[in-house]
Design a protein around this motif. Sequence first.
Motif, PDB file in Angstrom:
ATOM      1  N   LEU A 235       6.796  -5.201  -9.592  1.00  0.00           N
ATOM      2  CA  LEU A 235       8.125  -4.702  -9.952  1.00  0.00           C
ATOM      3  C   LEU A 235       8.185  -3.183  -9.836  1.00  0.00           C
ATOM      4  N   HIS A 236       7.169  -2.489 -10.322  1.00  0.00           N
ATOM      5  CA  HIS A 236       7.155  -1.024 -10.245  1.00  0.00           C
ATOM      6  C   HIS A 236       6.891  -0.553  -8.805  1.00  0.00           C
ATOM      7  N   MET A 237       6.084  -1.312  -8.075  1.00  0.00           N
ATOM      8  CA  MET A 237       5.886  -0.975  -6.663  1.00  0.00           C
ATOM      9  C   MET A 237       7.187  -1.129  -5.880  1.00  0.00           C
ATOM     10  N   TYR A 238       7.987  -2.127  -6.236  1.00  0.00           N
ATOM     11  CA  TYR A 238       9.268  -2.296  -5.561  1.00  0.00           C
ATOM     12  C   TYR A 238      10.177  -1.103  -5.832  1.00  0.00           C
ATOM     13  N   ILE A 239      10.186  -0.627  -7.073  1.00  0.00           N
ATOM     14  CA  ILE A 239      10.990   0.552  -7.404  1.00  0.00           C
ATOM     15  C   ILE A 239      10.588   1.737  -6.530  1.00  0.00           C
ATOM     16  N   LEU A 240       9.285   1.929  -6.349  1.00  0.00           N
ATOM     17  CA  LEU A 240       8.811   3.008  -5.476  1.00  0.00           C
ATOM     18  C   LEU A 240       9.168   2.733  -4.026  1.00  0.00           C
ATOM     19  N   THR A 241       9.083   1.475  -3.613  1.00  0.00           N
ATOM     20  CA  THR A 241       9.379   1.122  -2.229  1.00  0.00           C
ATOM     21  C   THR A 241      10.826   1.465  -1.877  1.00  0.00           C
ATOM     22  N   VAL A 242      11.749   1.231  -2.808  1.00  0.00           N
ATOM     23  CA  VAL A 242      13.153   1.577  -2.567  1.00  0.00           C
ATOM     24  C   VAL A 242      13.282   3.068  -2.280  1.00  0.00           C
ATOM     25  N   ARG A 243      12.544   3.887  -3.022  1.00  0.00           N
ATOM     26  CA  ARG A 243      12.617   5.341  -2.805  1.00  0.00           C
ATOM     27  C   ARG A 243      11.897   5.744  -1.526  1.00  0.00           C
ATOM     28  N   LEU A 244      10.779   5.102  -1.213  1.00  0.00           N
ATOM     29  CA  LEU A 244      10.027   5.458  -0.007  1.00  0.00           C
ATOM     30  C   LEU A 244      10.787   5.111   1.261  1.00  0.00           C
ATOM     31  N   ARG A 245      11.712   4.172   1.169  1.00  0.00           N
ATOM     32  CA  ARG A 245      12.523   3.847   2.337  1.00  0.00           C
ATOM     33  C   ARG A 245      13.392   5.018   2.785  1.00  0.00           C
ATOM     34  N   ALA A 246      13.642   5.952   1.874  1.00  0.00           N
ATOM     35  CA  ALA A 246      14.454   7.120   2.208  1.00  0.00           C
ATOM     36  C   ALA A 246      13.640   8.227   2.868  1.00  0.00           C
ATOM     37  N   PHE A 247      12.326   8.053   2.983  1.00  0.00           N
ATOM     38  CA  PHE A 247      11.505   9.024   3.688  1.00  0.00           C
ATOM     39  C   PHE A 247      11.864   8.997   5.178  1.00  0.00           C
ATOM     40  N   PRO A 248      11.520  10.045   5.915  1.00  0.00           N
ATOM     41  CA  PRO A 248      11.774  10.030   7.365  1.00  0.00           C
ATOM     42  C   PRO A 248      11.180   8.793   8.022  1.00  0.00           C
ATOM     43  N   ALA A 249      11.882   8.293   9.022  1.00  0.00           N
ATOM     44  CA  ALA A 249      11.481   7.038   9.664  1.00  0.00           C
ATOM     45  C   ALA A 249      10.064   7.093  10.214  1.00  0.00           C
ATOM     46  N   ALA A 250       9.615   8.270  10.649  1.00  0.00           N
ATOM     47  CA  ALA A 250       8.269   8.392  11.217  1.00  0.00           C
ATOM     48  C   ALA A 250       7.194   8.323  10.150  1.00  0.00           C
ATOM     49  N   HIS A 251       7.550   8.593   8.887  1.00  0.00           N
ATOM     50  CA  HIS A 251       6.560   8.665   7.815  1.00  0.00           C
ATOM     51  C   HIS A 251       6.563   7.444   6.911  1.00  0.00           C
ATOM     52  N   ALA A 252       7.722   6.838   6.696  1.00  0.00           N
ATOM     53  CA  ALA A 252       7.853   5.759   5.716  1.00  0.00           C
ATOM     54  C   ALA A 252       6.876   4.603   5.935  1.00  0.00           C
ATOM     55  N   PRO A 253       6.644   4.132   7.181  1.00  0.00           N
ATOM     56  CA  PRO A 253       5.725   2.998   7.349  1.00  0.00           C
ATOM     57  C   PRO A 253       4.327   3.253   6.795  1.00  0.00           C
ATOM     58  N   SER A 254       3.817   4.474   6.942  1.00  0.00           N
ATOM     59  CA  SER A 254       2.482   4.783   6.410  1.00  0.00           C
ATOM     60  C   SER A 254       2.458   4.649   4.896  1.00  0.00           C
ATOM     61  N   TRP A 255       3.510   5.115   4.242  1.00  0.00           N
ATOM     62  CA  TRP A 255       3.560   5.040   2.777  1.00  0.00           C
ATOM     63  C   TRP A 255       3.662   3.597   2.312  1.00  0.00           C
ATOM     64  N   HIS A 256       4.492   2.807   2.978  1.00  0.00           N
ATOM     65  CA  HIS A 256       4.608   1.397   2.598  1.00  0.00           C
ATOM     66  C   HIS A 256       3.266   0.683   2.741  1.00  0.00           C
ATOM     67  N   GLN A 257       2.586   0.920   3.857  1.00  0.00           N
ATOM     68  CA  GLN A 257       1.333   0.217   4.121  1.00  0.00           C
ATOM     69  C   GLN A 257       0.242   0.614   3.136  1.00  0.00           C
ATOM     70  N   HIS A 258       0.104   1.910   2.881  1.00  0.00           N
ATOM     71  CA  HIS A 258      -0.951   2.362   1.971  1.00  0.00           C
ATOM     72  C   HIS A 258      -0.659   1.933   0.535  1.00  0.00           C
ATOM     73  N   LEU A 259       0.617   1.895   0.147  1.00  0.00           N
ATOM     74  CA  LEU A 259       0.961   1.426  -1.199  1.00  0.00           C
ATOM     75  C   LEU A 259       0.510  -0.022  -1.381  1.00  0.00           C
ATOM     76  N   LEU A 260       0.772  -0.853  -0.394  1.00  0.00           N
ATOM     77  CA  LEU A 260       0.380  -2.264  -0.468  1.00  0.00           C
ATOM     78  C   LEU A 260      -1.138  -2.424  -0.386  1.00  0.00           C
ATOM     79  N   ASP A 261      -1.778  -1.639   0.479  1.00  0.00           N
ATOM     80  CA  ASP A 261      -3.234  -1.727   0.618  1.00  0.00           C
ATOM     81  C   ASP A 261      -3.939  -1.407  -0.697  1.00  0.00           C
ATOM     82  N   HIS A 262      -3.503  -0.339  -1.354  1.00  0.00           N
ATOM     83  CA  HIS A 262      -4.161   0.058  -2.605  1.00  0.00           C
ATOM     84  C   HIS A 262      -3.933  -0.977  -3.705  1.00  0.00           C
ATOM     85  N   PHE A 263      -2.792  -1.653  -3.675  1.00  0.00           N
ATOM     86  CA  PHE A 263      -2.604  -2.719  -4.665  1.00  0.00           C
ATOM     87  C   PHE A 263      -3.631  -3.823  -4.473  1.00  0.00           C
TER      88      PHE A 263
END
Length: 391
Positions: A235-263
């Motif tokens: 649930l808290h990761m989803y809250i962060l994911t909503v905000r990370l979607r607003a990152f630049p398109a070239a950067h957002a995929p890295s943040w999404h992937q690393h967030l999931l990997d660390h979980f």
Amino acid sequence: MADNGITLLSCKLRVMPARLLLLCRFFMRLDGVMLRIRDTRIYVEFQTGEVIREYTAREDKYEVVRQHTTKSRTPITPSIPKHRSFSVSPSVSATPAASKYIPSAAAPSSSTKPPAPHPHIPKSPATTTTAPSAKESAEPDPKSGKAVPASIKLAAELRKRATSVTETYIAYSICEKLVKECAIQADYIIPQRNEKNSVVPKGADGEDLGVGKGWWYEDLGLAPTFSTWAQITFLHMYILTVRLRAFPAAHAPSWHQHLLDHFFYSAEDRLVREHNIQARSLRNKYLKDLFTQWRGLLAGYDEGLVKGDAVLATAVWRNVFGGKEDVDLVGLGEVVSYMRGVIKGLDGMEDEVVADGEIQFGDPRSQRKIVEVRSKMMDTLPKEDVDLSKK
């Protein structure tokens, strides 16, 4: 080479937010014949894209090197350490970089101007709410009209120009901090794990029951199990994911992937540490199920954000509360209100502040007064439905 000598190939790689250094060394000693060293050094500057490559080849006859070391009172031994350096001569070649690299074989001098710091490592004014100092000018933001410190504006501009190569290293480190913050919200332990001949209590669904503190367990009454921990972390990761979607398109995929990997790193570690699941095949089964749940709740929570609180509450009830009929409706409303509030709060932050990773979550207990306020929509419902809601 069996008993005739030794060959070694070593590589050292150092990656920093602004640059990369690589050293490869090949060493060969053929006893009674020759010694050979091949060094390749590569320097990469992320901001400018410049690459400096230096290649050096040195070799000499075995007897020449032996005589040289004898004169210096350092006799050669049958086994040479891995990083032993020989002052052999002559130098066979020291070729400059190829045409596609910068035409220089030397490392950057100390007078070279260092690149600007990466925007994801902002200075302290970027992560505080204090007014800018006298040395730092603040200009109004054209959208909000609020004063924005010059450091944040500079960081935002640099971040637009940062390459995806640099971004992934920053994202990896920061996402580790963010996942730890998400995971600690519903942290629990199983005291019996260190006790001999002890039996871990089980819940109604057969899961190990632990001991947990905080609003989710003490106020909401959820069971401190691995599934509960995973869903609240999600649930808290989803809250962060909503905000990370607003990152630049070239950067957002890295943040999404690393967030999931660390979980999943954290989840697997918890399965071993708290539940003593040593079989990798069994852990992989749990992790695959979690990945399926994550994909499902992404769709459910997204639909709830778009269609309204009733749909979002249904998704929370299905995932966090396991679809149980005796759910605490007030607590469910607090969770929904909490999600909305935190998402709105993160939306008001600059990208650089979010990417600094210094985010701390609260708990939904502060939303009770908001949830208890009578909705105006209740006046539009039939009298029978209103009477039923009071029961």
